[in-house]
Design an enzyme around this catalytic site. Sequence first.
Site, PDB file in Angstrom:
ATOM      1  N   ARG A 106      -1.640 -36.304 -32.938  1.00 61.25           N
ATOM      2  CA  ARG A 106      -1.648 -34.846 -33.130  1.00 61.25           C
ATOM      3  C   ARG A 106      -2.775 -34.148 -32.366  1.00 61.25           C
ATOM      4  NH1 ARG A 106      -0.299 -36.343 -38.403  1.00 61.25           N
ATOM      5  NH2 ARG A 106       1.914 -36.007 -38.778  1.00 61.25           N
ATOM      6  N   LYS A 128      -2.004 -24.709 -20.125  1.00 58.07           N
ATOM      7  CA  LYS A 128      -0.601 -25.150 -20.153  1.00 58.07           C
ATOM      8  C   LYS A 128      -0.567 -26.617 -19.779  1.00 58.07           C
ATOM      9  CE  LYS A 128       1.789 -20.889 -18.785  1.00 58.07           C
ATOM     10  NZ  LYS A 128       2.616 -20.258 -17.736  1.00 58.07           N
ATOM     11  N   GLU A 170      -2.176 -19.982  -3.769  1.00 59.44           N
ATOM     12  CA  GLU A 170      -2.477 -19.433  -5.105  1.00 59.44           C
ATOM     13  C   GLU A 170      -3.743 -18.571  -5.041  1.00 59.44           C
ATOM     14  OE1 GLU A 170      -0.320 -19.689  -7.438  1.00 59.44           O
ATOM     15  OE2 GLU A 170       0.773 -21.575  -7.156  1.00 59.44           O
ATOM     16  N   LYS A 208      -8.153 -16.404 -12.521  1.00 61.80           N
ATOM     17  CA  LYS A 208      -7.155 -17.069 -13.370  1.00 61.80           C
ATOM     18  C   LYS A 208      -7.636 -17.115 -14.819  1.00 61.80           C
ATOM     19  CE  LYS A 208      -3.894 -20.225 -14.664  1.00 61.80           C
ATOM     20  NZ  LYS A 208      -2.922 -21.229 -14.380  1.00 61.80           N
ATOM     21  N   GLU A 218       1.169 -15.375 -22.390  1.00 65.61           N
ATOM     22  CA  GLU A 218       1.999 -14.776 -21.336  1.00 65.61           C
ATOM     23  C   GLU A 218       2.957 -13.714 -21.877  1.00 65.61           C
ATOM     24  OE1 GLU A 218       3.018 -17.652 -18.290  1.00 65.61           O
ATOM     25  OE2 GLU A 218       4.629 -16.372 -17.565  1.00 65.61           O
ATOM     26  N   ARG A 222      -0.576 -11.944 -18.011  1.00 66.83           N
ATOM     27  CA  ARG A 222      -0.507 -13.296 -17.424  1.00 66.83           C
ATOM     28  C   ARG A 222       0.721 -13.424 -16.524  1.00 66.83           C
ATOM     29  NH1 ARG A 222      -1.886 -19.137 -20.341  1.00 66.83           N
ATOM     30  NH2 ARG A 222      -1.728 -20.370 -18.437  1.00 66.83           N
ATOM     31  N   ASN A 226       2.768 -14.688 -11.728  1.00 71.34           N
ATOM     32  CA  ASN A 226       4.063 -15.127 -11.191  1.00 71.34           C
ATOM     33  C   ASN A 226       4.455 -14.406  -9.907  1.00 71.34           C
ATOM     34  OD1 ASN A 226       4.611 -16.990 -13.251  1.00 71.34           O
ATOM     35  ND2 ASN A 226       5.188 -15.314 -14.618  1.00 71.34           N
ATOM     36  N   HIS A 229       6.466 -16.078  -7.180  1.00 69.22           N
ATOM     37  CA  HIS A 229       7.027 -17.285  -7.782  1.00 69.22           C
ATOM     38  C   HIS A 229       8.500 -17.150  -8.154  1.00 69.22           C
ATOM     39  CE1 HIS A 229       2.902 -18.570  -7.859  1.00 69.22           C
ATOM     40  NE2 HIS A 229       3.198 -19.712  -8.428  1.00 69.22           N
ATOM     41  N   HIS A 233      10.085 -20.041  -6.450  1.00 70.92           N
ATOM     42  CA  HIS A 233      10.616 -21.158  -7.236  1.00 70.92           C
ATOM     43  C   HIS A 233      12.064 -21.467  -6.870  1.00 70.92           C
ATOM     44  CE1 HIS A 233       7.662 -21.280 -10.848  1.00 70.92           C
ATOM     45  NE2 HIS A 233       7.441 -22.257  -9.997  1.00 70.92           N
ATOM     46  N   HIS A 248       4.589 -26.725  -3.341  1.00 71.81           N
ATOM     47  CA  HIS A 248       4.674 -25.520  -4.166  1.00 71.81           C
ATOM     48  C   HIS A 248       4.082 -24.292  -3.442  1.00 71.81           C
ATOM     49  CE1 HIS A 248       4.713 -23.048  -7.709  1.00 71.81           C
ATOM     50  NE2 HIS A 248       3.402 -22.865  -7.630  1.00 71.81           N
TER      51      HIS A 248
HETATM   52  N1  NAD Z   1      -0.518 -26.065 -15.951  1.00 71.20           N
HETATM   53  C1  NAD Z   1      -0.471 -25.087 -15.091  1.00 71.20           C
HETATM   54  O1  NAD Z   1      -0.812 -23.940 -15.395  1.00 71.20           O
HETATM   55  C2  NAD Z   1      -0.001 -25.362 -13.691  1.00 71.20           C
HETATM   56  C3  NAD Z   1      -0.153 -24.392 -12.690  1.00 71.20           C
HETATM   57  C4  NAD Z   1       0.241 -24.703 -11.401  1.00 71.20           C
HETATM   58  C5  NAD Z   1       0.777 -25.953 -11.124  1.00 71.20           C
HETATM   59  N2  NAD Z   1       0.932 -26.865 -12.111  1.00 71.20           N
HETATM   60  C6  NAD Z   1       1.494 -28.199 -11.834  1.00 71.20           C
HETATM   61  O2  NAD Z   1       0.636 -28.861 -10.920  1.00 71.20           O
HETATM   62  C7  NAD Z   1       1.382 -29.831 -10.194  1.00 71.20           C
HETATM   63  C8  NAD Z   1       1.023 -29.736  -8.737  1.00 71.20           C
HETATM   64  O3  NAD Z   1      -0.350 -29.987  -8.601  1.00 71.20           O
HETATM   65  P1  NAD Z   1      -0.984 -30.524  -7.241  1.00 71.20           P
HETATM   66  O4  NAD Z   1      -0.533 -29.701  -6.124  1.00 71.20           O
HETATM   67  O5  NAD Z   1      -2.431 -30.682  -7.491  1.00 71.20           O
HETATM   68  O6  NAD Z   1      -0.217 -31.932  -7.060  1.00 71.20           O
HETATM   69  P2  NAD Z   1      -0.608 -33.459  -7.279  1.00 71.20           P
HETATM   70  O7  NAD Z   1      -1.335 -33.680  -8.538  1.00 71.20           O
HETATM   71  O8  NAD Z   1       0.650 -34.203  -7.085  1.00 71.20           O
HETATM   72  O9  NAD Z   1      -1.597 -33.758  -6.070  1.00 71.20           O
HETATM   73  C9  NAD Z   1      -1.124 -33.667  -4.742  1.00 71.20           C
HETATM   74  C10 NAD Z   1      -1.387 -34.956  -3.967  1.00 71.20           C
HETATM   75  O10 NAD Z   1      -2.767 -35.035  -3.630  1.00 71.20           O
HETATM   76  C11 NAD Z   1      -3.305 -36.290  -4.031  1.00 71.20           C
HETATM   77  N3  NAD Z   1      -4.717 -36.063  -4.305  1.00 71.20           N
HETATM   78  C12 NAD Z   1      -5.248 -35.437  -5.365  1.00 71.20           C
HETATM   79  N4  NAD Z   1      -6.559 -35.262  -5.191  1.00 71.20           N
HETATM   80  C13 NAD Z   1      -6.882 -35.814  -3.998  1.00 71.20           C
HETATM   81  C14 NAD Z   1      -8.087 -35.929  -3.265  1.00 71.20           C
HETATM   82  N5  NAD Z   1      -9.214 -35.381  -3.704  1.00 71.20           N
HETATM   83  N6  NAD Z   1      -8.042 -36.553  -2.068  1.00 71.20           N
HETATM   84  C15 NAD Z   1      -6.869 -37.051  -1.583  1.00 71.20           C
HETATM   85  N7  NAD Z   1      -5.701 -36.954  -2.224  1.00 71.20           N
HETATM   86  C16 NAD Z   1      -5.710 -36.347  -3.415  1.00 71.20           C
HETATM   87  C17 NAD Z   1      -2.457 -36.703  -5.199  1.00 71.20           C
HETATM   88  O11 NAD Z   1      -2.506 -38.082  -5.405  1.00 71.20           O
HETATM   89  C18 NAD Z   1      -1.085 -36.230  -4.748  1.00 71.20           C
HETATM   90  O12 NAD Z   1      -0.526 -37.159  -3.869  1.00 71.20           O
HETATM   91  C19 NAD Z   1       2.846 -29.538 -10.467  1.00 71.20           C
HETATM   92  O13 NAD Z   1       3.341 -30.508 -11.341  1.00 71.20           O
HETATM   93  C20 NAD Z   1       2.824 -28.179 -11.147  1.00 71.20           C
HETATM   94  O14 NAD Z   1       3.875 -28.010 -12.064  1.00 71.20           O
HETATM   95  C21 NAD Z   1       0.549 -26.590 -13.376  1.00 71.20           C
HETATM   96 ZN    ZN Z   2       2.106 -21.484  -8.555  1.00 71.66          ZN
END
Ligand code: NAD
Ligand code: ZN
Length: 348
Positions: A106, A128, A170, A208, A218, A222, A226, A229, A233, A248
């Site tokens: 939990r 999130k 972003e 942010k 949201e 918030r 978007n 997006h 998206h 993305h």
């Molecule tokens: N929770 C939220 O509010 C929120 C907001 C935006 C995006 N997201 C989520 O985030 C995810 C995308 O995040 P991302 O773009 O960071 O992707 P990711 O976590 O897949 O990282 C991208 C790539 O970079 C590599 N990597 C990470 N750090 C590194 C470093 N320092 N050096 C070399 N390689 C490195 C990872 O292994 C991966 O291959 C999606 O799943 C998306 O839905 C969440």
């Molecule tokens: Zn985004």
Amino acid sequence: MITIVDDNFSQLNDFLHEKSFSKIFILVDENTHEYCLPTLLGNLETDLGFEILEIEAGEEMKNIQTANQLWEILTEMQADRKALVINLGGGVITDMGGFVASTYKRGIQFINIPTTLLSMCDASIGGKTGIDLMHYKNMVGTFTFPEQIFVYPKFLETLPFKELRSGFAEMLKHGLIADKLHWENLTGIHKLDVEGIIPHIQTSMDIKQEVVEKDFHEKNIRKNLNFGHTIGHAIESLCLSQGNPILHGEAVAMGMISEAHLAFLEGLLSEEDAGIIIENIQRYYPYLDISDFKDEDIFGLLLNDKKNTDSKINFSLVSGIGSCVFDHQCHQKNIVGSLEFYRNLINS
Ligand SMILES: NC(=O)c1ccc[n+]([C@@H]2O[C@H](COP(=O)([O-])OP(=O)(O)OC[C@H]3O[C@@H](n4cnc5c(N)ncnc54)[C@H](O)[C@@H]3O)[C@@H](O)[C@H]2O)c1
Ligand SMILES: [Zn+2]
């Protein structure tokens, strides 16, 4: 709270000394294991025992099977309710690790140490957490804040350029929706590299964070996050379904271009500001060929967007550089016009 840590990670060590955790579990993917974990472990000063949990890199891992494996490992390793999860990675790790921690027994405490630009400026902030379900992104999750976010910008030095540029979209969005000076500082960067970007990370994180503090669930502002997006998206999903996934931020950049033009067509944004936004985004991002995507397919996805209510498509659109409106419903002909505008950019 977000803290930028020094080269010794002393702020993180202080945090660990002040709290009474039973054990630490560090979640990494194969890349953050290789590129970031040695720096973290080399600086970690704690008497607590720790375990490393590694998953493969990639969005495909952000699912219930991985969550299940992690819950099982935590159980086998007897993680109790005073255990701490450290999420060391990009958005996949912070979303996934946050979800696993916020549901295990939990809810146990977790901190985020983002290692991509996207996770520093966006994913690790805002509470999130979640996983994907079937081919729907972030369908299952929780709203749970990490105890702390520790940011070490030098982790970006090993990040591939395309990932850096993806996160930069972003940051541009933050400027466009909330802070004209931030936008001007970012567009003043001529060569996109870590050195040029690092000085501006704090401002993006603050934007942010502030937005999230004002509207955690949201319900209103918030939604401004978007911008870019809605169309972005849809294009991201279509590229994925064709077997040509794009990052993305690349989709968001495309989305911000067409939605800036849409804001102009809707009478929200001057032609001059729309032009400035579009030209600058084009400087950084290659043209995305969407000629294969039919308007009907794009509309099908737009109508499915999580932000919609009463089967109307809700947009968040810039109303000037540094300001934004949300829940704006556009004329269908203008949405079509904004897609057409983007398609025609290929010749410009
Ligand atoms: N929770 C939220 O509010 C929120 C907001 C935006 C995006 N997201 C989520 O985030 C995810 C995308 O995040 P991302 O773009 O960071 O992707 P990711 O976590 O897949 O990282 C991208 C790539 O970079 C590599 N990597 C990470 N750090 C590194 C470093 N320092 N050096 C070399 N390689 C490195 C990872 O292994 C991966 O291959 C999606 O799943 C998306 O839905 C969440
Ligand atoms: Zn985004």
